[in-house]
Design a protein around this motif. Structure first.
Motif, PDB file in Angstrom:
ATOM      1  N   PRO A 320       0.691  -1.029  -0.128  1.00 24.17           N
ATOM      2  CA  PRO A 320      -0.111  -0.100   0.213  1.00 24.17           C
ATOM      3  C   PRO A 320       0.897   1.238   0.075  1.00 24.17           C
ATOM      4  N   MET A 321       2.249   1.035   0.076  1.00 24.21           N
ATOM      5  CA  MET A 321       3.144   2.433   0.244  1.00 24.21           C
ATOM      6  C   MET A 321       3.490   2.506  -1.091  1.00 24.21           C
ATOM      7  N   ARG A 322       3.214   1.843  -2.042  1.00 25.94           N
ATOM      8  CA  ARG A 322       4.165   1.964  -3.412  1.00 25.94           C
ATOM      9  C   ARG A 322       3.513   3.206  -4.075  1.00 25.94           C
ATOM     10  N   ASP A 323       3.999   4.287  -4.241  1.00 27.55           N
ATOM     11  CA  ASP A 323       3.464   5.584  -4.967  1.00 27.55           C
ATOM     12  C   ASP A 323       3.865   5.973  -6.285  1.00 27.55           C
ATOM     13  N   ALA A 324       4.881   4.949  -6.981  1.00 31.12           N
ATOM     14  CA  ALA A 324       5.183   5.167  -8.144  1.00 31.12           C
ATOM     15  C   ALA A 324       4.088   5.752  -9.377  1.00 31.12           C
ATOM     16  N   ALA A 325       3.090   4.859  -9.284  1.00 32.42           N
ATOM     17  CA  ALA A 325       1.900   5.437 -10.260  1.00 32.42           C
ATOM     18  C   ALA A 325       1.014   6.452  -9.611  1.00 32.42           C
ATOM     19  N   LEU A 326       1.046   6.475  -8.145  1.00 32.84           N
ATOM     20  CA  LEU A 326       0.088   7.804  -7.809  1.00 32.84           C
ATOM     21  C   LEU A 326       0.712   9.034  -8.040  1.00 32.84           C
ATOM     22  N   LEU A 327       2.067   9.093  -8.037  1.00 28.52           N
ATOM     23  CA  LEU A 327       2.736  10.341  -8.139  1.00 28.52           C
ATOM     24  C   LEU A 327       2.606  10.884  -9.481  1.00 28.52           C
ATOM     25  N   HIS A 345      -3.575  19.199 -12.033  1.00 22.48           N
ATOM     26  CA  HIS A 345      -2.549  19.076 -11.019  1.00 22.48           C
ATOM     27  C   HIS A 345      -1.863  17.805 -11.043  1.00 22.48           C
ATOM     28  N   GLN A 346      -0.679  17.601 -11.201  1.00 20.81           N
ATOM     29  CA  GLN A 346       0.060  16.302 -10.979  1.00 20.81           C
ATOM     30  C   GLN A 346       0.268  16.102  -9.382  1.00 20.81           C
ATOM     31  N   THR A 347      -0.132  14.947  -9.116  1.00 28.67           N
ATOM     32  CA  THR A 347      -0.054  14.554  -7.649  1.00 28.67           C
ATOM     33  C   THR A 347       1.481  14.568  -7.263  1.00 28.67           C
ATOM     34  N   THR A 348       1.526  15.127  -5.918  1.00 29.63           N
ATOM     35  CA  THR A 348       3.159  15.148  -5.266  1.00 29.63           C
ATOM     36  C   THR A 348       3.163  14.352  -3.971  1.00 29.63           C
ATOM     37  N   GLU A 349       4.221  13.981  -3.782  1.00 27.12           N
ATOM     38  CA  GLU A 349       4.528  13.371  -2.334  1.00 27.12           C
ATOM     39  C   GLU A 349       3.994  14.058  -1.415  1.00 27.12           C
ATOM     40  N   GLU A 350       3.557  15.254  -1.414  1.00 28.75           N
ATOM     41  CA  GLU A 350       3.058  15.796  -0.179  1.00 28.75           C
ATOM     42  C   GLU A 350       1.346  15.576  -0.342  1.00 28.75           C
ATOM     43  N   ASP A 351       0.942  15.685  -1.403  1.00 26.74           N
ATOM     44  CA  ASP A 351      -0.601  15.237  -1.400  1.00 26.74           C
ATOM     45  C   ASP A 351      -0.539  14.049  -0.844  1.00 26.74           C
ATOM     46  N   LEU A 352       0.068  12.982  -1.501  1.00 25.15           N
ATOM     47  CA  LEU A 352      -0.041  11.607  -0.581  1.00 25.15           C
ATOM     48  C   LEU A 352       0.230  11.596   0.657  1.00 25.15           C
ATOM     49  N   ALA A 353       1.114  12.317   1.236  1.00 26.21           N
ATOM     50  CA  ALA A 353       1.247  12.277   2.735  1.00 26.21           C
ATOM     51  C   ALA A 353       0.034  12.910   3.502  1.00 26.21           C
ATOM     52  N   LYS A 354      -0.373  14.162   2.934  1.00 23.25           N
ATOM     53  CA  LYS A 354      -1.399  14.826   3.914  1.00 23.25           C
ATOM     54  C   LYS A 354      -2.864  14.388   3.441  1.00 23.25           C
ATOM     55  N   ALA A 355      -2.944  13.500   2.532  1.00 20.71           N
ATOM     56  CA  ALA A 355      -4.276  13.008   2.005  1.00 20.71           C
ATOM     57  C   ALA A 355      -4.933  12.496   3.343  1.00 20.71           C
ATOM     58  N   PRO A 356      -6.408  12.941   3.623  1.00 19.61           N
ATOM     59  CA  PRO A 356      -6.965  12.549   4.367  1.00 19.61           C
ATOM     60  C   PRO A 356      -7.387  11.084   4.372  1.00 19.61           C
ATOM     61  N   TYR A 357      -7.666  10.081   5.462  1.00 19.45           N
ATOM     62  CA  TYR A 357      -7.982   8.967   5.247  1.00 19.45           C
ATOM     63  C   TYR A 357      -9.267   8.716   4.741  1.00 19.45           C
ATOM     64  N   GLY A 358      -9.558   8.054   3.735  1.00 24.81           N
ATOM     65  CA  GLY A 358     -10.981   7.856   2.876  1.00 24.81           C
ATOM     66  C   GLY A 358     -10.761   7.839   1.444  1.00 24.81           C
ATOM     67  N   ASP A 359     -11.740   8.000   0.607  1.00 26.62           N
ATOM     68  CA  ASP A 359     -11.765   7.882  -0.876  1.00 26.62           C
ATOM     69  C   ASP A 359     -11.227   9.019  -1.461  1.00 26.62           C
ATOM     70  N   ILE A 360      -9.669   9.039  -1.279  1.00 27.24           N
ATOM     71  CA  ILE A 360      -8.954  10.171  -1.936  1.00 27.24           C
ATOM     72  C   ILE A 360      -7.667   9.308  -2.523  1.00 27.24           C
ATOM     73  N   HIS A 361      -6.883   9.516  -3.297  1.00 28.87           N
ATOM     74  CA  HIS A 361      -5.907   8.653  -3.834  1.00 28.87           C
ATOM     75  C   HIS A 361      -4.779   9.362  -2.752  1.00 28.87           C
ATOM     76  N   GLY A 362      -3.940   8.011  -2.562  1.00 28.65           N
ATOM     77  CA  GLY A 362      -3.082   8.316  -1.366  1.00 28.65           C
ATOM     78  C   GLY A 362      -2.462   7.098  -1.115  1.00 28.65           C
ATOM     79  N   VAL A 363      -1.197   7.076  -0.425  1.00 30.45           N
ATOM     80  CA  VAL A 363      -0.514   5.824  -0.023  1.00 30.45           C
ATOM     81  C   VAL A 363      -1.277   5.489   1.505  1.00 30.45           C
TER      82      VAL A 363
END
Length: 601
Positions: A320-327, A345-363
């Motif tokens: 669940p931590m693989r972020d290559a495609a998500l980024l 807007h291309q997803t950033t590592e900050e987006d993934l790290a700060k994403a709330p838990y729920g139906d939003i793309h993130g690791v």
């Protein structure tokens, strides 16, 4: 006459009138066939779920060898002819009539055998207009169908089409994080309909009887319809799954097994007769102690009673931590979760790290790290094949929950999975070099990116994948119109762990006009040795949509989807039908070929 005699006479007359009224009333309530009809009366929409169906009752007649023809509405229309099994006639209590035109005085012919004599009768019936629900942003009552081309030997085709869009009554119920709730909040009026090759709608599902946004069990998007071996329709919808005949008879409705929630995208019958569903897990305890609802990362297998047979928890099988495609994703296009504010807007590592838990793309478990959108069961080794949009990967997993192979760019996969990555080869078996981001030297091969649907073709020994094309080569192009989607066919050698691309359509033929950032399907059709593809969300972001170039204009949010069918191995379509949206940001989800004879057996 004496007073007692008058009273008795009045009572007798009253009883006589009452008695005659009772019998007249009972007789009058019973439907009657029109004059000259040789069988019984006609029931319109007998199960309330399919308004373009009817049933000719039998009135005590015993008939066999039934054939029905629903005649074309005009010179350019398509007549539908199908046979009905004798047992199906008894099961329905009459002759099922499928494929009526909306808002039209239909003519249909029923042929049958009775007491050894061949009989036939022409019926007429007026039908209501289409009503698949309405919203304030809608400009047409249904998606707009334009037939561009149909070869003569494909004119008998019927296509089921699934659209998704919300209305004012959608999603009053939700759970999980209020900023990014689970799939439950993705609610909308069901958009199931069937078109013929003249572009006419010949069937649709009643949204008012099959969906209720205010109830837990009947809310949710109706998605992932597949036809079962017994000729019925099965699909997922929010917190459960349903099975219905093409006549609209609801055969069964099941809640998800107790530990699972949020079914969407796929409900499909496997060769073993069980139903495979993409769901999520509720009250899931993560390794760091958090209690979350997971998002689109559970595969469950249930039998026809709804009992859980097995499940695949992708949080423990994959990473669940693989972020290559998500980024690499365009943050505005995450299938059901389409957010115009983030488009381009291309997803950033900050987006993934700060994403709330729920139906939003993130690791991490509890976010939309996997987004599985299709399931295939392989009976040859009792395994499943999944399409994971947010890993840009197609993955085969055994009953033992071990990964067998991964079709994906190599970047981001841990050492545990390195020997599971398929190696691209040419048609003559030579290796193709690709960098870690999946860019390959040989342009006759490409991986699939943010894919939707991965289905086996047993007749050819291959696998079809719809390559949506967002995040291609784990990046975004300079200009939005460089994006494209493809239907692609691969040949996989599991023993040698290689993959060869054998066919594609869409890259050169459609280009950006076919780019479908979400949804869509490609599926082999054995009856005509053909490939059916549906570029279901083409045009979603308009002429200027995409990374770094989003602009709101008259084209934005108006989908121009493309349905094509090809003879096997060809790139010139035998069928092309364009289906435009009828509501802002309404989008196609999938299409299927419908065979009336098989569904009325």
């Amino acid at each position: 006459m004496s007073k007692p005699s008058l009273i008795l006479s009045a009572i007798a007359l009253s009883l006589s009138l009452c008695s005659s009224q009772v019998f007249a009333s009972i007789d009058g309530m019973k439907p009657k066939p029109v004059e000259g009809a040789p069988l019984g009366y006609i029931i319109h929409n007998p199960y309330e779920n399919a308004p373009l169906t009817a049933l000719v009752t039998l009135a005590g007649h015993t008939i066999s060898g039934v054939e029905v023809t629903v005649h074309a509405n005009d010179a350019d229309g398509v007549s539908l002819t199908y046979q009905v099994d004798d047992m199906r006639v008894m099961d329905e209590g009459g002759v099922p009539i499928f494929g009526l035109y909306p808002a039209f005085m239909n003519t249909f012919t029923v042929k049958w055998t009775e007491n050894g004599e061949q009989k036939s009768h022409d019926y007429k019936m007026l039908t209501p207009d289409i009503d698949m629900g309405f919203s304030e942003s809608q400009w047409a009552k249904a998606p707009l169908v334009e037939v561009e081309h149909v070869d003569a030997d494909f004119k008998d085709r019927l296509y089921f089409v699934n659209w998704t869009n919300a209305d004012g009554k959608a999603a009053p119920l939700m759970h999980n994080n209020s900023d990014a709730p689970g799939a439950f909040s993705w609610d909308g009026k069901p958009g199931f309909f069937i078109i013929d090759t003249a572009g006419d709608i010949r069937w649709y599902m009643n949204p008012y009887t099959t969906h209720d946004a205010k109830t837990y069990d009947n809310a949710g998007y109706a998605m992932g319809m597949n036809v079962t071996k017994d000729g019925n329709m099965v699909w997922v919808q929010g917190q459960g799954w349903k099975k219905m005949s093409i006549m609209g008879r609801m055969i069964s409705e099941h809640s998800l097994p107790g530990n699972f929630i949020d079914a969407s995208h796929e409900g499909i019958e496997g060769a073993n007769g069980n139903i495979f569903i993409r769901a999520a897990a509720k009250d899931y305890r993560t390794a760091d102690g958090r209690l979350v609802n997971t998002i689109r990362d559970q595969i469950i297998e249930v039998d026809n009673t709804g009992k859980l047979v097995d499940y695949w928890d992708l949080n423990t099988i994959l990473d669940p931590m693989r972020d290559a495609a998500l980024l690499s994703l365009d943050a505005g296009a995450v299938c059901l979760n389409i957010n115009l504010d983030d488009a381009g807007h291309q997803t950033t590592e900050e987006d993934l790290a700060k994403a709330p838990y729920g139906d939003i793309h993130g690791v991490a478990t509890g976010r939309n790290w996997a987004h599985v959108n299709s399931i295939e069961y392989d009976p040859t080794d009792d395994s499943i094949i999944i399409s994971s949009r947010h890993q840009s990967a197609v993955i085969k997993i055994g009953r033992d929950k071990q990964v067998k192979w991964i079709l994906s760019a190599s970047k981001g996969w841990s050492e545990k999975f390195q020997d599971k990555l398929l190696k691209p080869i040419t048609a003559d078996g030579k290796p193709i070099w690709c960098n870690e981001k999946g860019a390959c030297q040989d342009k006759d091969f490409d991986f699939s990116w943010t894919s939707h649907t991965a289905y086996l073709v047993p007749e050819k020994g291959t696998l079809t994948v719809f390559d949506n094309g967002d995040g291609r080569d784990l990046g975004q192009p300079m200009f939005a119109n460089e994006k494209y989607s493809r239907s692609v066919e691969y040949k996989i050698d599991e023993q040698n762990m290689t993959v060869q691309q054998v066919w594609e359509y869409g890259k050169d033929e459609l280009g950006y006009a076919g780019y479908s950032p979400v949804t869509s399907i490609v599926k082999y059709q054995a009856d005509k040795d053909s490939m059916m593809s549906y570029f279901a969300s083409a045009g979603l972001f308009g002429l200027g949509g995409g990374y770094g170039n989003l602009k709101m204009d008259d084209t934005t949010g108006k989908v121009q989807s493309i349905l094509v069918e090809h003879r096997y191995g060809e790139t010139k379509p035998a069928v092309r039908i364009n289906i435009d949206s009828h509501d802002m940001f309404a989008t196609g989800y999938r299409a299927q070929v419908i065979r009336a004879n098989e569904m009325l057996k």
